[in-house]
Design a protein around this motif. Structure first.
Motif, PDB file in Angstrom:
ATOM      1  N   MET A  37      -8.688  -4.036   5.684  1.00 50.41           N
ATOM      2  CA  MET A  37      -8.351  -4.441   7.050  1.00 50.41           C
ATOM      3  C   MET A  37      -7.385  -5.614   7.122  1.00 50.41           C
ATOM      4  SD  MET A  37     -11.906  -4.084   9.193  1.00 50.41           S
ATOM      5  CE  MET A  37     -12.764  -5.319   8.227  1.00 50.41           C
ATOM      6  N   SER A  38      -6.984  -6.160   5.969  1.00 53.30           N
ATOM      7  CA  SER A  38      -6.174  -7.375   5.975  1.00 53.30           C
ATOM      8  C   SER A  38      -4.896  -7.225   6.784  1.00 53.30           C
ATOM      9  CB  SER A  38      -5.844  -7.788   4.541  1.00 53.30           C
ATOM     10  OG  SER A  38      -7.006  -8.164   3.842  1.00 53.30           O
ATOM     11  N   PHE A  39      -4.218  -6.114   6.634  1.00 58.07           N
ATOM     12  CA  PHE A  39      -2.957  -5.882   7.342  1.00 58.07           C
ATOM     13  C   PHE A  39      -3.098  -4.722   8.334  1.00 58.07           C
ATOM     14  CE2 PHE A  39      -1.611  -8.292   3.677  1.00 58.07           C
ATOM     15  CZ  PHE A  39      -0.636  -9.140   4.200  1.00 58.07           C
ATOM     16  N   GLU A  40      -4.268  -4.662   8.965  1.00 54.24           N
ATOM     17  CA  GLU A  40      -4.531  -3.593   9.937  1.00 54.24           C
ATOM     18  C   GLU A  40      -3.512  -3.587  11.071  1.00 54.24           C
ATOM     19  OE1 GLU A  40      -7.909  -2.318  13.249  1.00 54.24           O
ATOM     20  OE2 GLU A  40      -8.348  -3.890  11.779  1.00 54.24           O
ATOM     21  N   ASP A  41      -3.231  -4.737  11.652  1.00 57.76           N
ATOM     22  CA  ASP A  41      -2.319  -4.802  12.794  1.00 57.76           C
ATOM     23  C   ASP A  41      -0.938  -4.283  12.425  1.00 57.76           C
ATOM     24  OD1 ASP A  41      -4.380  -5.920  14.229  1.00 57.76           O
ATOM     25  OD2 ASP A  41      -3.718  -7.977  13.921  1.00 57.76           O
ATOM     26  N   GLU A  42      -0.436  -4.718  11.286  1.00 54.57           N
ATOM     27  CA  GLU A  42       0.894  -4.284  10.861  1.00 54.57           C
ATOM     28  C   GLU A  42       0.929  -2.785  10.569  1.00 54.57           C
ATOM     29  OE1 GLU A  42       0.504  -8.636  10.056  1.00 54.57           O
ATOM     30  OE2 GLU A  42      -0.754  -6.865   9.780  1.00 54.57           O
ATOM     31  N   ILE A  43      -0.136  -2.273   9.950  1.00 56.46           N
ATOM     32  CA  ILE A  43      -0.175  -0.841   9.624  1.00 56.46           C
ATOM     33  C   ILE A  43      -0.249   0.005  10.884  1.00 56.46           C
ATOM     34  CG2 ILE A  43      -1.558   0.956   8.512  1.00 56.46           C
ATOM     35  CD1 ILE A  43      -2.400  -1.163   6.440  1.00 56.46           C
ATOM     36  N   VAL A  44      -1.136  -0.382  11.808  1.00 60.89           N
ATOM     37  CA  VAL A  44      -1.292   0.386  13.051  1.00 60.89           C
ATOM     38  C   VAL A  44      -0.007   0.341  13.873  1.00 60.89           C
ATOM     39  CG1 VAL A  44      -2.533   0.478  15.253  1.00 60.89           C
ATOM     40  CG2 VAL A  44      -3.797   0.147  13.118  1.00 60.89           C
TER      41      VAL A  44
END
Length: 393
Positions: free
Chosen positions: A37-44
């Motif tokens: 979940m560390s880079f969830e925002d960027e991935i989504v």
């Protein structure tokens, strides 16, 4: 070292080893899901770049209630629970829905703010929601109200004990040993290599693990949360946050009044003007007419750096306003706990460092088990070779 010191270290080693064996799999699960979940925002955002933007138009965007009405007329959707609106004329509206009668939550939608046309269902949302539930509550029924919340909290307390005991066991006897303390010896093999990797890399990530656990306990135990609030907040803020909720009167259910977004949205526009970049409007989950609105400023880089309002949906009156700029340092720390927990307060380098530290948890589990097994083998008394036995032995 004195005899007492040897006994203390032997006891700490036993505690460290037993906790490690008991919690190894659980800590690996929690750490690896956190790393995902560390880079969830960027991935989504990357996965949904095509449905998060629209072409700006000269006509004004629809008011929230009109947008909901047109959306329901066009597609069969459930009850709208929240929506994210933006000051950017090219940003789509993100609409979220309430749980249905079976307890399932329908997928959210991105909607054109000018005509309520559905742009699409966000990809990755369901996956990360499942990972988040696994990370926080181990997918145990009840989510935050179930036993998973306490189990992850106990695991975090166990990790703190392991970190402190490991630090004491590693503490150098002389200052000249510090370099050896921080540099792994990759020329070793077997037990020596396992010990070097476990101890040295564990020393590197120890501060990150302490931050993760101390902030993660906030989400597991109410007593811990109340203590942090009491310690870091102003007395009046602390008293308000720890005020217990008043129970509803038995046999006298409150009437449910239909509420919308428009009056609260108009109030927010009047109060915030052009200072906000986006706002999340959430309808009350039960009886009542007060909306919760979270507002992020245009200069904000952290998700937790936001203002929060309670606005009556019927009258448009502000019930409460919790502005980030007016918080004390301690209250800002509380507000940013989630971003501290995942390293986001240090920007993407911090998120990367926290992700890598979390991903290393299986290394400590594997090397710890190998060290435990080799230690038991060394303690086992040697058996005489059968060929050398003589009668009577």
């Amino acid at each position: 070292m004195s005899r007492l010191g040897h006994k203390i270290k032997a006891g700490l080693l036993q505690v460290h080893s037993i906790l490690g064996l008991v919690l190894a799999l659980l800590l690996c699960l929690i750490a690896l899901t956190g790393a995902i979940m560390s880079f969830e925002d960027e991935i989504v955002d990357h996965l949904n770049a095509g449905i998060m933007q629209v072409a700006p138009r000269t006509t004004p965007a629809l008011m929230p209630d009109e947008l909901v009405t047109r959306l329901k007329a066009g597609v069969d959707v459930g009850k709208v629970a929240a929506m994210t609106l933006s000051s950017d004329p090219s940003a789509a509206v993100h609409v979220r829905f309430a749980r249905d009668e079976q307890g399932a939550r329908p997928s959210s939608l991105y909607v054109d703010p000018y005509d309520a046309h559905v742009l699409g269902v966000p990809r990755g949302e369901e996956f990360f929601a499942t990972v988040r539930r696994l990370h926080r509550w181990l997918l145990i029924p009840g989510d935050a109200k179930g036993w998973g919340r306490q189990i992850t909290g106990i695991a975090a307390l166990g990790l703190i004990v392991m970190l402190v005991s490991g630090l004491v066991l590693r503490w150098p006897r002389r200052a000249g040993h510090v370099k050896m303390w921080l540099k792994p010896n990759l020329g070793l093999s077997g037990r020596g290599l396992h010990r070097s990797l476990h101890a040295v890399i564990g020393t590197w990530v120890l501060p990150i693990y302490l931050v993760m656990t101390l902030t993660g306990l906030w989400y597991s135990f109410d007593w811990y949360k109340d203590g942090v609030v009491w310690l870091l907040s102003r007395p009046q803020v602390s008293a308000a946050k720890m005020q217990p909720k008043q129970p509803r009167a038995a046999g006298r259910p409150e009437p449910v009044q239909a509420v919308g977004f428009d009056r609260a949205w108009s109030t927010l526009l009047r109060e915030e003007g052009g200072h906000f970049s986006r706002a999340l409007l959430t309808l009350p989950g039960g009886p009542g007419t007060v909306l919760r609105i979270r507002s992020w400023g245009k200069e904000t880089t952290l998700d937790t750096t936001r203002d929060e309002f309670r606005i009556d949906a019927v009258t448009g009156q502000i019930v409460s306003a919790d502005r980030y700029a007016e918080k004390t340092l301690g209250e800002k720390i509380i507000a940013n706990l989630l971003d501290i927990h995942r390293g986001a307060v240090l920007g993407w380098p911090g998120k990367l460092a926290f992700m890598m530290a979390a991903a290393l948890m299986p290394l400590f589990a594997i090397t710890g088990v190998l060290l435990y097994l080799s230690r038991r083998k060394l303690r086992r008394p040697a058996q005489p070779a059968l060929g050398r036995l003589v009668p009577g032995e």
